[in-house]
Write an enzyme that holds these catalytic residues in place. Structure first.
Site, PDB file in Angstrom:
ATOM      1  N   ASP A  15       0.868  -1.171   0.000  1.00 19.16           N
ATOM      2  CA  ASP A  15       0.000   0.000   0.000  1.00 19.16           C
ATOM      3  C   ASP A  15       0.905   1.222   0.000  1.00 19.16           C
ATOM      4  OD1 ASP A  15      -2.410   1.635   0.544  1.00 19.16           O
ATOM      5  OD2 ASP A  15      -1.462   1.906   2.502  1.00 19.16           O
ATOM      6  N   ASP A  17      -0.264   5.232   0.682  1.00 16.47           N
ATOM      7  CA  ASP A  17      -0.591   6.239   1.684  1.00 16.47           C
ATOM      8  C   ASP A  17      -0.616   5.630   3.081  1.00 16.47           C
ATOM      9  OD1 ASP A  17      -1.248   8.686   0.056  1.00 16.47           O
ATOM     10  OD2 ASP A  17      -2.669   7.290  -0.834  1.00 16.47           O
ATOM     11  N   ASP A 213      -1.589  -0.377   6.058  1.00 17.64           N
ATOM     12  CA  ASP A 213      -1.835   0.283   7.337  1.00 17.64           C
ATOM     13  C   ASP A 213      -3.303   0.378   7.718  1.00 17.64           C
ATOM     14  OD1 ASP A 213      -2.135   2.350   5.176  1.00 17.64           O
ATOM     15  OD2 ASP A 213      -2.709   3.571   6.909  1.00 17.64           O
TER      16      ASP A 213
END
Length: 328
Positions: A15, A17, A213
């Site tokens: 991922d 961001d 996250d």
């Protein structure tokens, strides 16, 4: 480094961001961690729910932050949304675009027409993140959706991690249209498994690892795709969120950030950890001392197995660790 986490996989799907960067700020150690994956001989893929940038722009941003990247390594929710629309609509069908020009370009590349205002031929609405989206854009989309147009959301992330903190994401704009239309969109990006599956296939990967996250997108998407996942605390995920995670949002490994890829796999697994004793009853009682993240790994294991999520400490060391995790 044969016992390192990354050594057990033939591709790592990152991922972006909150995992690799916060807006214009790279997460410390990210370039080195991605470089270690490449040195190990595993493929690198960047899998993002942010539909605001074309893959070439994502590559340019990554390179500006010191990360090696190529266009064919980037997989975005805009591409996933265009694929969904291409499968469901006839060639040339009109799609009302709520999002950036790069999202419109992905839709056009799928053989569909793009418009910004409602016309008699609008067959679908596609919605992706854009900082320029305003009331007028949402109004056009609401009219089309209420008239029966297919509604495809690139993603439903409520927030977007940036260098300034969490800002409204595409999911917040989707929520406005959901309220205005009493309609649910088809979600193309994470937590649907399509992005991860496409990225893994592009790397000819038989054993990919996802690093992310956000529990409700990155981890949920990886679980849905049947992939192992390293959850990192550098973005949206919190200790409390992990402790109370539903089965569909539970990672296999946990770390502070992606630099843990070079650490021992056994040290990162969710499960009992040295130095900590978790006694299950009406509450989870913590005894012992040791690494704070090890305590969180052990607590998650106990909470997920028992369904008990209330925690208390016995002893100063345990109390300090729970306070550090903001669980006390």
């Amino acid at each position: 480094m044969s016992d390192a986490l990354l050594a057990g996989y033939d591709a790592v799907l990152f991922d972006l961001d909150g995992t690799v960067y916060h807006g214009s700020q790279v997460i410390e150690g990210a370039p080195e961690a991605v470089g270690a994956v490449r040195e190990q001989g595993a493929a690198v893929r960047y899998v993002t729910n942010n539909a605001s940038k074309a893959p070439a722009d994502v590559v340019a941003h990554l390179r500006s932050l010191g990360l090696d990247a190529a266009v064919d390594e980037v997989h975005t929710s805009a591409q996933a949304a265009a694929a969904v629309l291409g499968e469901r609509l006839p060639a040339g069908a009109h799609v009302l675009v709520v999002g950036t020009d790069s999202l419109a370009a992905e839709v056009a590349a799928a053989g569909l027409g793009t418009v910004r205002k409602v016309d008699d031929d609008v067959a679908a609405v596609v919605q992706g993140h854009s900082p320029e989206t305003g009331w007028a854009d949402l109004a056009e989309a609401a009219l089309a959706i209420r008239a029966g147009a297919l509604w495809v959301a690139c993603n439903v992330d409520a927030t977007l991690p940036t260098e300034r903190g969490l800002l409204p994401g595409n999911g917040s704009m989707v929520a406005a249209l959901r309220t205005a239309t009493d309609t649910e969109p088809v979600v193309a990006g994470k937590p649907q498994p399509l992005l991860f599956e496409t990225a893994a296939r592009s790397a000819d990967s038989n054993r990919p690892l996802v690093v992310g996250d956000r529990l409700d997108t990155d981890i949920a998407g990886a679980v849905a795709a049947g992939m192992d996942v390293l959850a990192v605390l550098s973005g949206v995920a919190t200790p409390t969120g992990l402790l109370t995670a539903i089965p569909a949002e539970r990672p296999t490994h946990l770390a502070a950030d992606l630099t843990a890829l070079t650490q021992r796999a056994e040290d990162l697994k969710i499960g009992p950890r040295p130095g900590w004793e978790i006694v299950t009853g009406d509450v989870l009682t913590v005894r012992g001392s040791g690494d704070t993240l090890d305590l969180l790994r052990a607590l998650c294991h106990a909470a997920w197995a028992s369904g008990v999520t209330e925690v208390r400490a016995e002893g100063d060391a345990a109390e300090a660790a729970l306070t550090g995790l903001r669980l006390a």
